[in-house]
Design an enzyme around this catalytic site. Structure first.
Site, PDB file in Angstrom:
ATOM      1  N   LEU A  16       0.810  -1.212   0.000  1.00  0.00           N
ATOM      2  CA  LEU A  16       0.000   0.000   0.000  1.00  0.00           C
ATOM      3  C   LEU A  16       0.845   1.264   0.000  1.00  0.00           C
ATOM      4  O   LEU A  16       0.412   2.316  -0.451  1.00  0.00           O
ATOM      5  CB  LEU A  16      -0.927   0.014   1.235  1.00  0.00           C
ATOM      6  N   GLY A  45       4.771   3.101   1.902  1.00  0.00           N
ATOM      7  CA  GLY A  45       5.901   2.923   2.812  1.00  0.00           C
ATOM      8  C   GLY A  45       6.384   4.240   3.341  1.00  0.00           C
ATOM      9  O   GLY A  45       5.996   5.312   2.878  1.00  0.00           O
ATOM     10  N   GLY A  82       9.530   1.388   7.172  1.00  0.00           N
ATOM     11  CA  GLY A  82       9.147   0.139   6.567  1.00  0.00           C
ATOM     12  C   GLY A  82       8.011   0.304   5.582  1.00  0.00           C
ATOM     13  O   GLY A  82       7.596   1.408   5.245  1.00  0.00           O
ATOM     14  N   SER A  83       7.497  -0.820   5.103  1.00  0.00           N
ATOM     15  CA  SER A  83       6.435  -0.837   4.106  1.00  0.00           C
ATOM     16  C   SER A  83       5.135  -1.316   4.742  1.00  0.00           C
ATOM     17  O   SER A  83       5.125  -2.018   5.746  1.00  0.00           O
ATOM     18  CB  SER A  83       6.823  -1.762   2.943  1.00  0.00           C
ATOM     19  N   VAL A  84       4.003  -0.927   4.099  1.00  0.00           N
ATOM     20  CA  VAL A  84       2.672  -1.291   4.583  1.00  0.00           C
ATOM     21  C   VAL A  84       1.993  -2.139   3.509  1.00  0.00           C
ATOM     22  O   VAL A  84       2.011  -1.789   2.325  1.00  0.00           O
ATOM     23  CB  VAL A  84       1.829  -0.039   4.895  1.00  0.00           C
ATOM     24  N   LYS A 144       2.040  -3.114   8.793  1.00  0.00           N
ATOM     25  CA  LYS A 144       3.302  -2.390   8.628  1.00  0.00           C
ATOM     26  C   LYS A 144       4.439  -3.321   9.022  1.00  0.00           C
ATOM     27  O   LYS A 144       4.506  -3.810  10.148  1.00  0.00           O
ATOM     28  CB  LYS A 144       3.354  -1.135   9.487  1.00  0.00           C
ATOM     29  N   ASP A 158       4.498  14.459  14.353  1.00  0.00           N
ATOM     30  CA  ASP A 158       4.688  14.340  12.903  1.00  0.00           C
ATOM     31  C   ASP A 158       3.351  14.431  12.164  1.00  0.00           C
ATOM     32  O   ASP A 158       3.027  13.594  11.328  1.00  0.00           O
ATOM     33  CB  ASP A 158       5.391  13.030  12.562  1.00  0.00           C
TER      34      ASP A 158
END
Length: 837
Positions: free
Chosen positions: A516, A518, A522-524, A540, A634
């Site tokens: 989906l 990143g 990391g990546s999702v 994630k 953030d």
């Protein structure tokens, strides 16, 4: 003032270096009649930079360099005699040669017995006008960090300058590129290590073929990272965060040169970019409050993506510190350098191979889960035994790999760029590498393992006997406990977190096949769970970056304790020694960043108001509705997710800070996204919940305009490139910072609807737009005490309280004052470039 260049690139800070016996400065000039001797230094007119001799800590070598004058940690930005250091300072002298007018360093090098010229500007720039009187030339230390040699009779005639010969660091107004007239390249070259500024293994250069890209190269030939071409606004492969309200990187090409340049918006900002000796481009910003350099950005992001980081026979592992290791039977070739994080020397064998014409007694050690290098040669072999035999028959063969499909590959003369992967962590390139070892070394390695194996075997037998006594009862207890745990997991869908196994999540995501998006950690991936939490989820997968574990703990501890309709729900997690995964509820409409800026859809004004209010309510809950105040740290469109009904949910709590009710603020390192950071955070001061308020205000401006704040805006829905045309058409002049113009319009009493996204075609409530603009402008006030709380923001957006016209923040006024001059110059530069292409 021409647009010169910070460029996206490199520095090495020689932290802890010392300059023995620093003497009084000798102004900002060096000439034949006024040389620099020994420990004397030259300081730029405003005291920003200093030129002189320095010695990296513990090295015993001396170099001519330039460093920041008023930063306590000596940070060198340029080195002259990288290859030929001096052995001392007593006989050292920097002077202008009375004969040819070059700038030269004279002294006793470490390889000589008598003083001589160890460095010289050597060849005057062929693009400059020859000096009218070489002996009268003058070297001047300028306030931008550039050392220039000028004609004594005509100071506008620059004969040579250090910006044309960078080492490993670029500062604002320096450049990286090609001089088309001379064919010379301005190239960054890394240092060997923190104690040796001699040229290292890695370089950074613009594309020799003439494109707008710049590359990172290993050994001057192998490209392992590239910036992507210049799109007209950014470099394609560089994150948006690199272009921010502090500086802007750009590419300029003229008939004389092509350069990567950088514009510094605020001259008070001190920033540098370095090609580190570990092969990464790193950018730093100086924070006065903490008196330290704060890391901001790096490329490549993953350290092991640097080609041959660990040298010959070295293995790079992102999960170890340091990342470089030697395989069994090998040891660091240069142990001292490895201690200085210089792994380029690689590893060497502890015992030589035995190979003669009669055959070999060598064997092989298997290294599983390796991301194999691409310098192998294919060999015809139908089995693993044939492949191994083919390698043993060649004395130059160092390793082999064999795949089940019958592919045999061997490595002659060694291998490099080997990366350690982990179980289920590799792709198609993951395989077992069989490294060749001598028979004696192989027996030693296996003998050590065998002794350990015998000990564990004895212990295992004892434990097995003890375990057998209660096996029946234990089995029954385990079965009962498992049933209770599964029942509890089914009932805790709405109450607490579920602990998943890695296998569960791998199956749920179909082996992590649908990515989906990143981020920095990391990546999702999209997945579907069939138990406990029967729904679509987003998983994630933290990918082993240095702060991954910290981010994981923060996110679990924060989201595991809170529930709110406008906060993304953490369903569960997986935590093992090797794998860290977080499971969230799935958001079908993705992030606000994608929905607002990258989608062909245009959210209605009604939807945007709902998003503003939802995010405000979520932040108000974090700040005041929890047991402890939680500062998100953030807030930006990328961290605001949208469900199927466009209900916003705040996500990514990896940076969140918990502040006890007895405290009002917290000191944290600068890791947020520049462009959304409050001024006090950029300055290194402790932050409070008002830092989130500032970020929220910046997001509201983007919701109003439908574009990034830093995009140039002329009020018509187009990115303006011609201020004169805009003025002639009665439109406002362009600005690279939308809040500047919007705040000014509010203070002048203009119609607020004019600032709304032109894609809405006027289908807005002017009253709501004005209220949102006023709220946003109050949120981004310079001083946090002037900003509202998020509870007050919710009331204002709901229309419960009136919102008065806010003042334009001084920081924005300062930016607006400087932007018009700065970007009118950029427009002229770009116009000249287009006319010459």
């Amino acid at each position: 003032m021409s647009l010169a260049v910070l460029a996206a690139l490199a520095v090495l800070a020689f932290c802890g270096t010392t300059c023995p016996g620093m003497a009084a400065a000798a102004g900002d000039t060096v000439s034949a009649l006024q040389p620099l001797r020994g420990n004397e230094t030259a300081v730029s007119a405003q005291g920003k930079f200093e030129l002189g001799l320095f010695s990296p800590r513990g090295s015993g070598r001396f170099y001519l360099g330039i460093w920041y004058k008023n930063i306590p940690v000596q940070t060198v930005i340029w080195v002259a005699n990288r290859v030929t250091p001096l052995s001392g300072v007593d006989s050292a002298e920097l002077r202008v040669s009375p004969g040819d007018g070059n700038l030269e360093l004279v002294g006793l090098s470490q390889s000589s017995t008598a003083p001589g010229v160890v460095w010289s500007s050597n060849k005057l720039s062929s693009s400059s006008v020859p000096s009218s009187s070489p002996g009268s030339n003058v070297a001047v230390m300028r306030d931008n960090g550039n050392l220039v040699l000028v004609d004594g009779g005509n100071s506008s005639n620059v004969l040579w300058q250090s910006f044309d010969h960078p080492t490993d660091t670029l500062v604002p107004e320096a450049w990286l590129g090609e001089n088309k007239l001379t064919g010379e390249y301005q190239t960054l070259t890394s240092s060997r290590n923190a104690e040796d500024p001699a040229p290292g293994t890695f370089t950074c250069t613009v594309d020799p073929s003439g494109s707008s890209e710049f590359f990172l190269l290993w050994n001057g030939s192998r490209a392992y990272w590239r910036s992507g071409v210049w799109t007209g606004r950014v470099f394609a492969n560089m994150p948006e965060a690199v272009n921010n309200v502090l500086f802007n990187q750009t590419y300029v090409e003229t008939p004389a040169y092509r350069r990567i340049t950088s514009v510094l918006y605020n001259n008070a900002t001190i920033t540098r970019m370095v090609l580190d000796f570990t092969g990464q481009i790193k950018q730093y910003i100086w924070v006065p409050y903490s008196q330290s350099w704060q890391f901001f950005w790096a490329a490549p992001t993953v350290q092991c993506d640097v080609y041959a980081l660990c040298g010959a026979f070295g293995i790079c592992s992102q999960r170890s510190q340091p990342p470089c290791q030697c395989p069994p039977g090998f040891a660091p070739a240069m142990a001292r350098e490895w201690g200085l994080n210089d792994w380029s020397g690689g590893c060497h064998r502890k015992a030589s191979l035995h190979c003669t014409g009669n055959g070999s007694t060598d064997g092989f050690m298997e290294l599983p889960y390796m991301n194999l290098t691409d310098d192998s040669l294919a060999v015809s072999a139908q089995s693993k035994a044939e492949c191994e035999s083919a390698c043993l028959k060649n004395c130059s063969c160092q390793a082999y790999t064999f795949s089940g499909s019958g592919g045999c590959a061997v490595w002659y003369g060694g291998f490099r760029n080997l990366q350690q992967l982990y179980v289920d962590g590799g792709g198609s390139s993951s395989s077992s590498l069989h490294v060749r070892l001598s028979d004696s070394e192989l027996r030693r390695v296996r003998g050590t393992n065998r002794k350990s194996g015998h000990l564990w075997l004895v212990l295992g037998i004892v434990l097995a006997c003890l375990a057998a006594l209660g096996a029946s009862g234990l089995a029954a207890w385990v079965l009962l406990s498992r049933r209770k745990r599964q029942a509890k997991m089914r009932n805790q869908k709405d109450s607490s977190l579920v602990v998943y196994s890695y296998a569960d999540l791998r199956a749920a995501t179909k082996n992590f096949s649908e990515r989906l998006g990143g981020g920095g950690f990391g990546s999702v991936y999209r997945g579907a769970l069939n138990g406990g939490y029967a729904a679509d989820v987003a998983v994630k997968k933290l990918e082993g970056l240095r702060q991954g574990d910290k981010q994981f703990r923060t996110e679990v501890n924060t989201l595991g304790l809170i529930q709110h309709v406008n906060l993304v729900r953490l369903v569960g997690f997986c935590s093992s020694r090797q794998d860290k995964l977080l499971v969230y509820e799935y958001m079908p409409n993705g992030s606000l960043d994608t929905y607002l800026f990258k989608s062909s859809l245009c959210p209605s004004w009604h939807d945007r108001c709902g998003i503003m209010l939802g995010v405000a309510r979520g932040l108000a809950y974090l700040h005041e509705g929890c047991r402890e105040c939680i500062i998100h740290c953030d807030i930006k469109p990328e961290n605001i997710l949208l469900d199927k009904d466009l209900c916003p949910k705040i996500a990514d709590f990896g940076m969140a800070k918990l502040v006890g009710r007895d405290f009002s603020r917290v000191l944290t390192t600068m890791r947020g996204t520049v462009g959304y950071l409050a001024p006090e955070w950029i300055s290194g001061l402790p932050i409070s919940a008002k830092a989130d308020v500032y970020s929220f205000g910046m997001v509201v401006f983007e919701l109003i305009s439908g574009r990034r704040n830093t995009e140039r805006y002329d009020g018509t829905g187009r990115n303006s490139e011609d201020d004169a045309a805009a003025k002639a058409a009665g439109r406002p002049p362009s600005t690279p910072f939308f809040p500047v113009w919007a705040a000014s319009r509010l203070s002048e009493g203009d119609a607020a609807a004019a600032v709304a996204d032109p894609r809405l075609r006027g289908d807005v409530s002017e009253e709501e737009v004005e209220r949102a603009c006023r709220v946003a402008c109050w949120c981004i006030q310079d001083h946090e005490e002037h900003r509202p709380t998020m509870a007050q923001v919710v009331q204002a957006l709901e229309g419960v309280v009136d919102v008065h016209v806010p003042p334009v923040p001084r920081a924005l006024q300062h930016l607006a004052t400087n932007y018009s001059e700065l970007f009118s110059e950029m427009n002229l530069e770009l116009a000249r470039t287009r006319s010459n292409v």
